[in-house]
Scaffold this motif. Structure first.
Motif, PDB file in Angstrom:
ATOM      1  N   THR A 231       0.836  -1.202   0.000  1.00  0.00           N
ATOM      2  CA  THR A 231       0.000   0.000   0.000  1.00  0.00           C
ATOM      3  C   THR A 231       0.874   1.256   0.000  1.00  0.00           C
ATOM      4  O   THR A 231       2.060   1.219   0.313  1.00  0.00           O
ATOM      5  N   TYR A 353      -7.822 -10.307   1.794  1.00  0.00           N
ATOM      6  CA  TYR A 353      -8.668  -9.142   2.040  1.00  0.00           C
ATOM      7  C   TYR A 353      -8.688  -8.264   0.801  1.00  0.00           C
ATOM      8  O   TYR A 353      -7.940  -8.494  -0.153  1.00  0.00           O
ATOM      9  N   SER A 355      -8.028  -4.574  -0.597  1.00  0.00           N
ATOM     10  CA  SER A 355      -7.320  -3.351  -0.209  1.00  0.00           C
ATOM     11  C   SER A 355      -8.209  -2.117  -0.305  1.00  0.00           C
ATOM     12  O   SER A 355      -7.960  -1.117   0.371  1.00  0.00           O
ATOM     13  N   LEU A 358      -9.762  -1.930   3.142  1.00  0.00           N
ATOM     14  CA  LEU A 358      -8.888  -2.278   4.258  1.00  0.00           C
ATOM     15  C   LEU A 358      -9.065  -1.328   5.434  1.00  0.00           C
ATOM     16  O   LEU A 358      -9.166  -1.759   6.590  1.00  0.00           O
ATOM     17  N   TYR A 362     -10.417  -2.678   9.007  1.00  0.00           N
ATOM     18  CA  TYR A 362      -9.134  -3.055   9.619  1.00  0.00           C
ATOM     19  C   TYR A 362      -9.307  -3.725  10.980  1.00  0.00           C
ATOM     20  O   TYR A 362      -8.714  -4.782  11.241  1.00  0.00           O
ATOM     21  N   LEU A 373      -4.964 -10.986   7.361  1.00  0.00           N
ATOM     22  CA  LEU A 373      -3.920 -10.022   7.028  1.00  0.00           C
ATOM     23  C   LEU A 373      -2.543 -10.662   6.925  1.00  0.00           C
ATOM     24  O   LEU A 373      -1.602 -10.051   6.424  1.00  0.00           O
TER      25      LEU A 373
END
Length: 657
Positions: A231, A353, A355, A358, A362, A373
């Motif tokens: 990320t 997951y 993105s 996210l 989270y 994760l």
């Protein structure tokens, strides 16, 4: 006649004088307006100062091996404050802008560690050290002390308490971002088009505010290889000083994890520059782009995007099918590596997951007991069971502790030691290496382990890359390789059947690649090449990086490969790969897990005669090695048969070089 000649001479002289005068004044005007423009502008407006600001460069993209897009850029709208155009009414402008975004339901930056609603206390869990330091207050200052200090500092006395809190949230953000002509302040990011229009229409009362077209990171498949791609995110306040030294602006986005983080030096572009000339009253005289921005470089990965997606889907489908039938499998990982380079073709996880969601999910993801994760492929550490047996066979053959064709009499219980008597799953009777691999006879490998010894076995495991760093570009685990103090009975026998030690699916796959290619252990890698933004220029091509060479004779390699072929044709892997159109060498494995079903493992290389690809699959609590076979087959299909020619016949992928 004489009079006429005299007149013509006078006219000619006057014309020449006129032309010279015109040329003189033209040159003078050019000198004033062009050559010495800055000098005369300064005289007119007062001595001018020069300020420079950054023009942001687009971030480089991330592509797969074949040039398919993974991480790209799209245009969006940011709201910026530009100090060069800010007037004395900054607080009024901020309040107008905040109210406009509140009405539109859009988010904006407010980094003040105080609640946005009365009674305006400190936010729980957030550090207030920077705030208190900026305000030059004592370390024990209360939230109210800070609030009052900001009212005074930012001259907010004329506003009500709610308005004060709104304005100071933005002003504090400007302070910690070093807001200046050189560093514009990004107030809000990626705003909707309709809001952009409203702000543009309200520009007459928003001095210093602009809406800029900005490149934003976008992932073409937000659930594809998310652990590996990583990320980007904002620079945290505590990291700002370090990034500032490297030439970043506070509002920049940087790689936070995965390839985005590893490739920051390549992906980050070279910012451009705009130069402002400002008079002694703070007014802008002129602005000039003095340096064009240069886009970042593009990172091309070794991943095959189509095979990555196929493998992720197969993992998910297999786990869910097992669960629907009452099975115990709950998660898994799968890796494929090109045998002659160490290049990673795919690395999949389940569960995973998205993105794109996210941030909002989270907390739920962190608290999920299945840990979606976690990058199981690179960081999951598992006992690898019988998949270790080909390495044990190599050690025995290379050290002349076993000769091809020799049989060991399996009577189930291994009675060599008095203090430890482990059992084989079956009674096999006299059995040679080929059949011992095919039927996964523990008794045979207990005997091989005893002959080799734990110390020498550990050394071979290291040579194959087990329990040592793979060198891959993103975060991974070294695994667990127990260091034996001697060749004692219990550890030695357990080492020989893949217990006690634990490794990652990536390490397991690279070990099989090393064995299948004849002993060349390559560093695992995700990088194919670094190219220009337009892919026209290659700056850095990732060459295979040899770590070490495991000594494997042709005779040893032939014997071990034949045994692994027997696994898929006549042994524990026959149900899945017995009739596969390409010959495949493999080894199944089950690894014991205390109180739960065994892990299911399957490793293969293919084609048998001239190997190109190695695969490892781990199914957590999958119960038997064969349970992972369907995933292996899907991966082989994706690699060898998922492209089609004009006639519709399946053709192999281009082999990675």
């Amino acid at each position: 006649m004489p009079f006429q000649k005299k007149s013509q001479v006078q006219i000619t002289v006057l014309s020449v004088i006129l032309i010279i005068a015109i040329l003189f004044y033209t040159a003078r005007i050019y000198s004033i307006q062009v050559v010495n423009a800055a000098k005369y502008t300064d005289k007119n407006y007062g001595a001018a100062s020069v300020r420079k600001a950054v023009l942001k460069a687009p971030r480089g993209e991330i592509l797969d091996y074949y040039g398919r897009q993974i991480a790209v850029n799209r245009d969006g709208y940011n709201i910026l404050f530009n100090k060069a155009y800010v007037k004395d009414n900054l607080n009024d402008v901020i309040l107008t802008l905040v109210n406009l975004l509140d009405e539109s339901g859009a988010e904006y930056k407010d980094e003040l560690p105080m609640s946005k609603e009365a009674p305006y206390g400190f936010k729980e869990g957030e550090s207030t050290d920077k705030l208190i330091s900026k305000l030059e207050l004592a370390h024990y200052a209360t939230a109210q002390n800070c609030f009052d200090a900001m009212v005074e500092k930012y001259k907010l006395e004329k506003y009500n308490t709610e308005e004060q809190r709104k304005i100071m949230g933005v002003r504090y953000g400007m302070d910690i971002a070093d807001f200046s002509i050189s560093y514009p302040y990004t107030f809000a990011e990626d705003i909707p088009t309709e809001l952009m229009r409203k702000i543009s229409e309200s520009g007459f009362m928003l001095s210093g505010v602009s809406v800029d077209v900005t490149p934003f990171r976008e992932y073409t498949d937000t659930s594809l290889a998310v652990n590996l791609i990583g990320t980007v995110g904002p620079i945290f306040a505590e990291d700002w000083d370090e990034y500032k030294k490297k030439g970043y602006s506070y509002n920049d986005k940087v790689g936070k994890s995965g390839i985005e983080k590893w490739g920051e030096e390549y992906l980050r572009g070279t910012d451009g520059e705009i130069t402002y000339r400002i008079d002694n009253e703070g007014n802008i005289i002129s602005s000039t782009v003095t340096k064009e921005p240069v886009a970042g470089k593009t990172v091309m990965l070794t991943l095959d995007k189509k095979m990555q997606r196929s493998t992720q889907d197969s993992l998910e489908r297999t786990v869910k099918e097992q669960q629907s039938k009452g099975g115990t499998a709950r998660a898994g990982a799968a890796v494929a590596i090109h045998i002659n380079s160490g290049k990673i073709i795919c690395a999949a996880n389940y569960p995973t997951y998205d993105s794109a969601t996210l941030g909002q999910n989270y907390d739920k993801l962190v608290n999920d007991p299945v840990k979606p994760l976690t990058d199981r492929a690179f960081q999951g550490v598992y006992p690898i069971g019988s998949t270790i047996k080909p390495a044990v066979a190599v050690a025995a053959l290379q050290n002349n502790l076993y000769r091809v064709g020799e049989t060991v009499n399996c009577v189930m219980t291994y009675n060599y030691f008095n203090d430890y008597k482990p059992k084989c799953m079956h009674y096999h009777g006299p059995i040679n290496l080929n059949n011992a691999l095919a039927k996964s006879c523990n008794y045979f490998f207990f005997e091989m382990g005893r002959r080799i010894g734990a110390l020498r076995l550990t050394d071979y495991y290291k040579q194959f890359g087990l329990g040592v760093a793979t060198g891959v570009e993103v975060d991974d685990s070294k695994g667990i390789l127990k260091q034996p103090k001697s060749n004692g009975s219990g550890d030695t026998l357990q080492f020989a059947i893949g217990q006690l030690n634990a490794f990652t699916p990536l390490q397991l796959c690279n070990y099989i690649a090393t064995l299948a290619n004849g002993g060349t252990h390559y560093r695992a890698s995700l990088i194919s090449k670094i190219v220009s933004y337009d892919i026209a220029t290659v700056y850095n091509e990732g060459e295979p990086d040899e770590v070490n060479k495991v000594e494997i004779s042709e005779a040893t390699l032939k014997a071990v490969k034949e045994g692994m072929l027997s696994v898929t044709e006549d042994g524990t892997g026959r149900a899945t790969l017995g009739n596969y159109p390409i010959k495949v060498g493999g080894k199944t494995g089950t690894a014991q897990v205390e109180g739960k079903a065994d892990h299911s493992l399957f490793v293969v290389f293919a084609p048998y005669e001239n190997p190109e690809i190695a695969i490892s699959v781990v199914l957590e609590n999958g119960a038997s090695g064969a349970a992972a076979g369907g995933i292996v087959k899907d991966m082989l299909d994706a690699y060898f048969f998922s492209n089609y020619n004009a006639e519709g016949a399946a053709v192999p992928f281009t082999v990675l070089s």
